[in-house]
Enzyme design. Structure first.
Site, short mmCIF file in Angstrom:
data_model
loop_
_atom_site.label_atom_id
_atom_site.label_comp_id
_atom_site.label_asym_id
_atom_site.label_seq_id
_atom_site.Cartn_x
_atom_site.Cartn_y
_atom_site.Cartn_z
CB THR A 248 0.70 0.72 3.64
OG1 THR A 248 -0.19 1.08 4.68
CG2 THR A 248 0.51 1.69 2.48
CE LYS A 249 -2.09 3.03 -1.31
NZ LYS A 249 -2.99 4.12 -0.94
#
Length: 346
Positions: free
Chosen positions: A47-48
């Site tokens: 998700t980063k």
């Protein structure tokens, strides 16, 4: 003559629009409908990627980042990988201060992506000069032409998810989501996603997942930082020994804590039941869902969205290593078996 080829211009165009996948087998005995937002489908496998691209492009737009500059960050691994990936495509140098709690796999991956990595002791206070927060800060102060991303205290961390993850989930569920369950580390994912979803429907219940040894749950309940809550734990990228301003505590309805051991076993269970090879924090989210189900949180009309933050490949020397699991005493529980199914033919 150039022909029309259906191709992406670079890997960054693949960030976002990750799938929602129904969880069927691991939730077989739970009441409700359960879906995972599988962030491992991002090109950097977490998700980063979303915040790395968003924060860097905002810094470019504002003229803060210029060609030849260096990006500096504090990371447990995933943000670092995403920043290194974006830096390669956009032509920046990348320096990362990493917690020693990060798996060897993650550290090796960061080096492979061209980043310079400083490994800092995990079990020191946030204001200790050896902590990864202070090391990154010091390097930024000493290096001209550097930009410190500072994800724990950067509102753009929240904004990235408000503009991407939240709208994606709303669209994918056609607005029928009733619960959002997500880990809280920096807090950007849960805060930004929730902010958008609650604007669409304030009745959506948001539950943050915290670790034993972290201060977040108690701070949410009392608004007091209690250092007595802090002790070493094994899960990476979950919980904190400080209060990140990138967490909007007011938008989270409640927190639930999970143990290192149960989260590790549940991560393994996800891969064996759903065929989804996910990381330690995904195990933590699923473990939280099991505990919430036991507490009667869900009914047959519940549409529960769990954010699975990253890929299992980053934990081969930890959660998916029988040796590491044994060293932690995680196989001491009754009826727990290792995953060892390899036979060597001589």
């Amino acid at each position: 003559m150039e022909h029309k080829i259906n191709a992406f211009n670079n890997v960054l165009e693949l960030i976002g629009n990750t799938p929602l996948i129904k969880l069927s087998k691991i939730t077989e005995y739970l009441t409700g409908n359960f879906y995972a937002k599988v962030e491992a489908f991002n090109p950097g496998h977490s998700t980063k990627d979303r915040i790395a691209l968003y924060i860097i492009e905002e810094a470019e737009r504002k003229g803060i980042l210029k060609p030849g500059d260096t990006i500096i960050e504090t990371t447990s691994g995933n943000t670092g990988f995403s920043l290194a990936m974006v830096s390669i495509v956009k032509g920046y140098d990348c320096i990362l201060a990493v917690s020693s709690k990060s798996s060897k796999d993650k550290i090796d991956m960061l080096r492979s992506m061209g980043a310079k990595v400083y490994v800092c002791p995990a079990n020191v206070s946030a204001d200790d000069p050896r902590s990864y927060y202070q090391v990154a800060k010091r390097m930024h102060e000493e290096m001209k032409g550097s930009v410190y991303i500072n994800q724990y205290f950067n509102d753009l961390n929240i904004e990235a998810h408000y503009k991407t993850t939240g709208p994606e989930i709303w669209k994918q569920t056609n607005g029928h989501i009733t619960h959002l369950i997500a880990c809280s580390g920096t807090g950007g994912t849960i805060s930004g996603t929730s902010r958008f979803l609650k604007e669409m429907n304030p009745n959506i219940k948001v539950i943050g997942v915290d670790a034993y040894g972290s201060v977040l749950k108690k701070y949410h309940e009392t608004k007091e930082f209690d250092p007595e809550e802090i002790y070493p734990y094994r899960i990476e990228g979950l919980g904190k020994n400080l209060i990140p301003t990138a967490t909007d505590f007011d938008i989270i309805d409640k927190f639930i804590k999970v143990t290192d051991e149960e989260s590790a076993h549940t991560a393994r269970e996800i891969s064996k039941t759903e065929g989804l090879f996910v990381g330690y924090t995904s195990g933590a989210v699923m473990q939280a869902i099991k505990q919430l189900a036991d507490e009667g949180e869900f009914d047959e009309n519940s549409n529960v969205i769990a954010i699975f933050p990253d890929h299992g490949s980053r934990y081969m020397s930890k959660v998916y290593s029988d040796e590491w699991m044994s060293e932690q005493g995680f196989f001491d529980s009754i009826n727990v078996e290792s995953t060892q199914q390899v036979e060597y033919i001589k």
